[in-house]
Design a protein around this motif. Structure first.
Motif, PDB file in Angstrom:
ATOM      1  N   THR A 267       0.834  -1.209   0.000  1.00  0.00           N
ATOM      2  CA  THR A 267       0.000   0.000   0.000  1.00  0.00           C
ATOM      3  C   THR A 267       0.865   1.253   0.000  1.00  0.00           C
ATOM      4  OG1 THR A 267      -1.759  -1.180   1.156  1.00  0.00           O
ATOM      5  CG2 THR A 267      -1.844   1.216   1.214  1.00  0.00           C
ATOM      6  N   GLU A 268       1.916   1.261   0.816  1.00  0.00           N
ATOM      7  CA  GLU A 268       2.814   2.413   0.857  1.00  0.00           C
ATOM      8  C   GLU A 268       3.538   2.595  -0.481  1.00  0.00           C
ATOM      9  OE1 GLU A 268       5.355   1.686   4.140  1.00  0.00           O
ATOM     10  OE2 GLU A 268       3.888   2.326   5.653  1.00  0.00           O
TER      11      GLU A 268
ATOM     12  N   VAL B 196       3.890   5.634  -5.679  1.00  0.00           N
ATOM     13  CA  VAL B 196       3.769   5.759  -7.142  1.00  0.00           C
ATOM     14  C   VAL B 196       2.715   6.794  -7.511  1.00  0.00           C
ATOM     15  CG1 VAL B 196       3.125   4.524  -9.253  1.00  0.00           C
ATOM     16  CG2 VAL B 196       4.581   3.420  -7.562  1.00  0.00           C
ATOM     17  N   LEU B 197       1.590   6.768  -6.779  1.00  0.00           N
ATOM     18  CA  LEU B 197       0.519   7.721  -7.073  1.00  0.00           C
ATOM     19  C   LEU B 197       0.944   9.164  -6.818  1.00  0.00           C
ATOM     20  CD1 LEU B 197      -2.581   5.828  -5.630  1.00  0.00           C
ATOM     21  CD2 LEU B 197      -2.007   6.170  -8.039  1.00  0.00           C
TER      22      LEU B 197
ATOM     23  N   ILE C  52      -7.474   1.762  -1.990  1.00  0.00           N
ATOM     24  CA  ILE C  52      -6.375   2.673  -2.333  1.00  0.00           C
ATOM     25  C   ILE C  52      -6.978   4.069  -2.489  1.00  0.00           C
ATOM     26  CG2 ILE C  52      -4.656   3.259  -4.090  1.00  0.00           C
ATOM     27  CD1 ILE C  52      -4.435   0.299  -4.722  1.00  0.00           C
ATOM     28  N   THR C  53      -6.419   5.032  -1.824  1.00  0.00           N
ATOM     29  CA  THR C  53      -7.002   6.388  -1.828  1.00  0.00           C
ATOM     30  C   THR C  53      -6.037   7.382  -2.469  1.00  0.00           C
ATOM     31  OG1 THR C  53      -6.088   6.834   0.371  1.00  0.00           O
ATOM     32  CG2 THR C  53      -8.295   5.874   0.265  1.00  0.00           C
TER      33      THR C  53
ATOM     34  N   LEU D 198      -7.529  -2.871  -3.584  1.00  0.00           N
ATOM     35  CA  LEU D 198      -6.309  -3.669  -3.673  1.00  0.00           C
ATOM     36  C   LEU D 198      -6.593  -5.086  -3.177  1.00  0.00           C
ATOM     37  CD1 LEU D 198      -3.215  -4.059  -4.029  1.00  0.00           C
ATOM     38  CD2 LEU D 198      -2.969  -3.217  -1.670  1.00  0.00           C
ATOM     39  N   ASN D 199      -6.277  -6.066  -4.016  1.00  0.00           N
ATOM     40  CA  ASN D 199      -6.459  -7.477  -3.650  1.00  0.00           C
ATOM     41  C   ASN D 199      -5.099  -8.176  -3.680  1.00  0.00           C
ATOM     42  OD1 ASN D 199      -7.329 -10.413  -5.402  1.00  0.00           O
ATOM     43  ND2 ASN D 199      -7.585 -10.140  -3.208  1.00  0.00           N
ATOM     44  N   LEU D 200      -4.775  -8.815  -2.510  1.00  0.00           N
ATOM     45  CA  LEU D 200      -3.507  -9.555  -2.391  1.00  0.00           C
ATOM     46  C   LEU D 200      -3.812 -11.025  -2.099  1.00  0.00           C
ATOM     47  CD1 LEU D 200      -1.417  -7.068  -0.196  1.00  0.00           C
ATOM     48  CD2 LEU D 200      -1.395  -7.316  -2.688  1.00  0.00           C
TER      49      LEU D 200
END
Length: 486
Positions: free
Chosen positions: A55-56, A61-62, A155-156, A166-168
């Motif tokens: 997530t981080e 990247v965003l 994801i925000t 997000l799917n892991l």
């Protein structure tokens, strides 16, 4: 089929071994449970760490200023067209990104494996993610004994507005933990195998120590007899419970001896009272005809009677006969009252028995002995008395008018004892009388006091011997006397 009762020693032994086995099984079960709990905690925490790190990375990247696309849900596939493979490779996880409606946007899986990816999320997953306080949901499934976890989270953008889901997917690989568990159980099994061997030895020693005192007490109790002097138990270094039992037993022995003395005294007094009654009764029997004879003689006495001498002789014979009867009664009572002296002479039983039979004139008495010499320790006079009384008893048991009279005195021996058998073919002993044969005053004869067999039993038991008999009414009786040989 009823099982025999298990001894206390075996129960202690089995109990201790069972306790060790149960402890080892319980520890193994607890260990397996603990390893499973730790494995689940490990996979949950590992998934959480991976999710936080990915997530981080996605947030980085965003927020990278080099991106030329506007940060929207529709542009997610363009933004992560190349980056998603980089992120997946760095973190070692498959990454799937879905829009807020649950449609697949992009995945780190290759094109050839895309068919295996869920392209549209289940509404329950969407509701769980959106309604959860942390906006996170983990789904766990089991397929072919393999456990899979899938985490779903938002994801925000920089204003914390949800852009995508997000799917892991995460595979719980327990090979390493299972290997450690098997190694631990193997070491535990080896340790408990040694412990069981030690426990078997310890249980054997402990059960033997515990039951040793109990066996001593039980052996003493089994040997306790009212007619003998019983030994007290002396056990050192024992438990408090066994000591209490020993104290109670010793106290019981003291009370038993006191009771035995009182009982013996009471029995002797009762026996002498009964004997006195019997003697008095036997003495009264000749006194009555003596009184009547004297009264009749006094009434009919006439000095001038020419037959006075004949009448006087008859009167004298009657008195003498009754006096002899009274003398016989007194002699029998005196003989029974005397305890045989334990001289313990070393003598030849065969020779003494022959000597005892010499006084009898009956030609139907026969003697048999397998050997000419059998040595034993016995008082000569008392042995003669035993033999003569048994033979007299056999003679009296045969009716006078019976033909083919027979009395056989047989001497044999076994490993330890010499056995004297006296058999006759008389009338035998009735079943109702067999339990009374050796009682001091019992007799089935019209004369005598019934002291002969009682005296024989008294003599034999004084020399630690035994006397027994077998009888067939109408066919005869066999008396057997047994005592130690040298």
């Amino acid at each position: 089929m009823k099982l025999k009762k298990v001894s206390l020693r075996l129960r202690i032994f089995i109990g201790m071994i069972t306790l060790v086995l149960l402890a080892s099984i319980l520890i193994a079960l607890v260990t397996i449970y603990q390893y499973n709990e730790e494995a689940q905690d490990y996979h949950r925490e590992r998934l959480e760490r991976k999710e936080i790190a990915i997530t981080e990375h996605i947030d980085f990247v965003l927020r990278d200023r080099q991106t030329t696309y506007e940060i929207t849900t529709q542009n997610i596939p363009r933004i992560f067209k190349e980056k998603i493979f980089e992120i997946a490779e760095i973190h070692g996880m498959q990454i799937n990104l879905y829009d807020l409606e649950g449609d697949l946007l992009i995945s780190s899986r290759g094109a050839f494996a895309m068919d295996s990816i869920v392209r549209c999320l289940d509404p329950e997953v969407l509701n769980a993610v959106s309604q959860n306080f942390q906006h996170r949901f983990v789904n766990k499934t089991i397929s072919n004994k393999v456990t899979y976890q899938s985490s779903y989270s938002f994801i925000t953008d920089n204003k914390f507005k949800p852009l995508a889901i997000l799917n892991l997917p995460y595979l719980e690989n327990d090979e390493f933990l299972n290997k450690e568990l098997n190694e631990f159980l193997l070491r535990l099994g080896f340790a408990y195998s040694i412990m069981i061997l030690v426990a078997i030895a310890f249980a054997f020693i402990l059960s033997r120590f515990i039951t040793k005192s109990l066996k001593t007490v039980s052996d003493k109790m089994a040997k306790t007899r009212l007619e003998y002097r019983n030994e007290k138990i002396d056990i050192q270094d024992t438990s408090q419970e066994i000591e209490t039992l020993v104290t109670a037993y010793n106290s019981m022995i003291d009370e038993l001896e006191e009771s035995a003395v009182k009982l013996a005294t009471s029995e002797r007094e009762q026996a002498w009272r009964e004997m006195a009654k019997q003697v008095a009764h036997e003495i009264k029997n000749p006194l009555t005809p003596m009184r009547l004879s004297i009264q009749s003689f006094e009434r009919k006495f006439d000095p001038q009677d020419e037959n006075i001498k004949q009448k006087l002789n008859e009167f004298s014979k009657t008195l003498i006969q009754q006096i002899d009867t009274m003398s016989s009664i007194a002699s029998a009572f005196s003989t029974f009252a005397k305890m045989p002296a334990q001289k313990n002479e070393t003598l030849n039983v065969v020779e003494i028995t022959k000597l005892a039979l010499d006084i009898f004139n009956e030609d139907y008495i026969s003697f048999i002995s397998e050997q000419d010499k059998i040595i034993a320790k016995f008082d000569r006079t008392q042995l003669i008395r035993v033999v003569t009384n048994l033979v007299k008893n056999g003679i009296q048991a045969i009716p006078e008018d019976q033909e083919n009279k027979r009395i056989v005195v047989d001497i044999t021996k076994d490993e330890f004892n010499v056995i004297i058998s006296v058999s006759d073919n008389g009338i035998g002993i009735a079943e109702a009388h067999k339990t009374k044969v050796f009682e001091p005053k019992f007799t089935t004869k019209s004369s005598g006091m019934g002291l002969g067999l009682a005296m024989v039993k008294n003599i034999v038991e004084t020399y630690n011997g035994t006397i027994s008999f077998t009888s067939n009414p109408g066919r005869g009786t066999i008396f057997k006397v047994s005592f130690l040989k040298v």
